[in-house]
Design a protein around this motif. Structure first.
Motif, PDB file in Angstrom:
ATOM      1  N   ALA A  23       0.840  -1.190   0.000  1.00 22.55           N
ATOM      2  CA  ALA A  23       0.000   0.000   0.000  1.00 22.55           C
ATOM      3  C   ALA A  23       0.877   1.242   0.000  1.00 22.55           C
ATOM      4  N   SER A  24       0.446   2.251  -0.762  1.00 27.17           N
ATOM      5  CA  SER A  24       1.169   3.518  -0.793  1.00 27.17           C
ATOM      6  C   SER A  24       0.165   4.660  -0.735  1.00 27.17           C
ATOM      7  N   GLY A  25       0.665   5.855  -0.596  1.00 29.47           N
ATOM      8  CA  GLY A  25      -0.208   7.012  -0.439  1.00 29.47           C
ATOM      9  C   GLY A  25      -0.456   7.289   1.023  1.00 29.47           C
ATOM     10  N   ASP A  26      -1.685   7.679   1.366  1.00 31.59           N
ATOM     11  CA  ASP A  26      -2.021   7.983   2.748  1.00 31.59           C
ATOM     12  C   ASP A  26      -2.361   6.698   3.496  1.00 31.59           C
ATOM     13  N   THR A  27      -1.343   6.112   4.098  1.00 34.42           N
ATOM     14  CA  THR A  27      -1.507   4.822   4.779  1.00 34.42           C
ATOM     15  C   THR A  27      -1.611   4.976   6.289  1.00 34.42           C
ATOM     16  N   ARG A  28      -1.787   6.181   6.768  1.00 36.89           N
ATOM     17  CA  ARG A  28      -1.766   6.423   8.214  1.00 36.89           C
ATOM     18  C   ARG A  28      -2.917   5.770   8.961  1.00 36.89           C
ATOM     19  N   ASN A  29      -4.042   5.599   8.286  1.00 34.43           N
ATOM     20  CA  ASN A  29      -5.245   5.152   9.000  1.00 34.43           C
ATOM     21  C   ASN A  29      -5.768   3.817   8.489  1.00 34.43           C
ATOM     22  N   ILE A  30      -4.871   2.954   8.081  1.00 34.12           N
ATOM     23  CA  ILE A  30      -5.297   1.628   7.632  1.00 34.12           C
ATOM     24  C   ILE A  30      -5.776   0.812   8.830  1.00 34.12           C
ATOM     25  N   ASN A  31      -6.973   0.278   8.738  1.00 32.08           N
ATOM     26  CA  ASN A  31      -7.543  -0.522   9.808  1.00 32.08           C
ATOM     27  C   ASN A  31      -7.452  -2.031   9.534  1.00 32.08           C
ATOM     28  N   VAL A  32      -7.658  -2.398   8.269  1.00 29.36           N
ATOM     29  CA  VAL A  32      -7.694  -3.814   7.908  1.00 29.36           C
ATOM     30  C   VAL A  32      -7.006  -3.980   6.551  1.00 29.36           C
ATOM     31  N   MET A  33      -6.266  -5.051   6.409  1.00 30.90           N
ATOM     32  CA  MET A  33      -5.660  -5.406   5.124  1.00 30.90           C
ATOM     33  C   MET A  33      -6.008  -6.851   4.835  1.00 30.90           C
ATOM     34  N   GLY A  34      -6.184  -7.168   3.560  1.00 32.80           N
ATOM     35  CA  GLY A  34      -6.487  -8.561   3.282  1.00 32.80           C
ATOM     36  C   GLY A  34      -6.727  -8.851   1.824  1.00 32.80           C
ATOM     37  N   TRP A  35      -7.369  -9.985   1.611  1.00 31.66           N
ATOM     38  CA  TRP A  35      -7.547 -10.508   0.266  1.00 31.66           C
ATOM     39  C   TRP A  35      -8.976 -10.991   0.048  1.00 31.66           C
ATOM     40  N   TYR A  36      -9.461 -10.710  -1.146  1.00 31.17           N
ATOM     41  CA  TYR A  36     -10.733 -11.218  -1.628  1.00 31.17           C
ATOM     42  C   TYR A  36     -10.464 -11.897  -2.960  1.00 31.17           C
ATOM     43  N   ARG A  37     -11.432 -12.666  -3.418  1.00 29.07           N
ATOM     44  CA  ARG A  37     -11.283 -13.292  -4.728  1.00 29.07           C
ATOM     45  C   ARG A  37     -12.612 -13.318  -5.452  1.00 29.07           C
ATOM     46  N   GLN A  38     -12.511 -13.442  -6.760  1.00 26.75           N
ATOM     47  CA  GLN A  38     -13.716 -13.422  -7.586  1.00 26.75           C
ATOM     48  C   GLN A  38     -13.519 -14.299  -8.805  1.00 26.75           C
TER      49      GLN A  38
END
Length: 115
Positions: A23-38
């Motif tokens: 992740a780049s840019g404004d990453t100060r307030n990231i709460n959750v990171m993860g993966w989805y699929r389709q």
């Protein structure tokens, strides 16, 4: 927030792959990171997520085979996928929930599992 995923590819059933996302840019307030699929014709579904306090959640179909982890200092999230099955074939999307839990999506990376 911009997301760049990598690591997809073609693997045989029973094999392993590791997805990465930065992740780049404004990453100060990231709460959750993860993966989805389709898969075509279906809704995007949760695969695995990790919160900023390192709590994790997995889809039942991947429990015991996939592991989600993050490197907070580098704003990265990973998905280690073991014992892959043909039904894991999908486009995998990196997701971040930022401030106010706004969703940000990566471009998707294709995982193909052959039988």
């Amino acid at each position: 927030v911009q997301l760049q995923a990598s690591g997809g590819g073609l693997v045989r059933s029973g094999g392993s792959l590791r997805l990465s996302c930065v992740a780049s840019g404004d990453t100060r307030n990231i709460n959750v990171m993860g993966w989805y699929r389709q898969v075509p014709g279906a809704q995007r579904e949760l695969v695995a997520v990790v919160t900023k306090i390192d709590a994790t959640n997995y889809a039942d179909s991947v429990k015991g085979r996939f592991t989600v982890s993050r490197d907070a200092a580098k704003n990265m999230v990973f998905l280690q996928m073991n014992n892959l099955k043909p039904e894991d074939t999908a486009v995998y999307y990196c997701n971040v929930k930022g401030e106010y839990f706004v969703d940000y999506w990566g471009q998707g990376t294709l995982v193909t599992v052959s039988s």
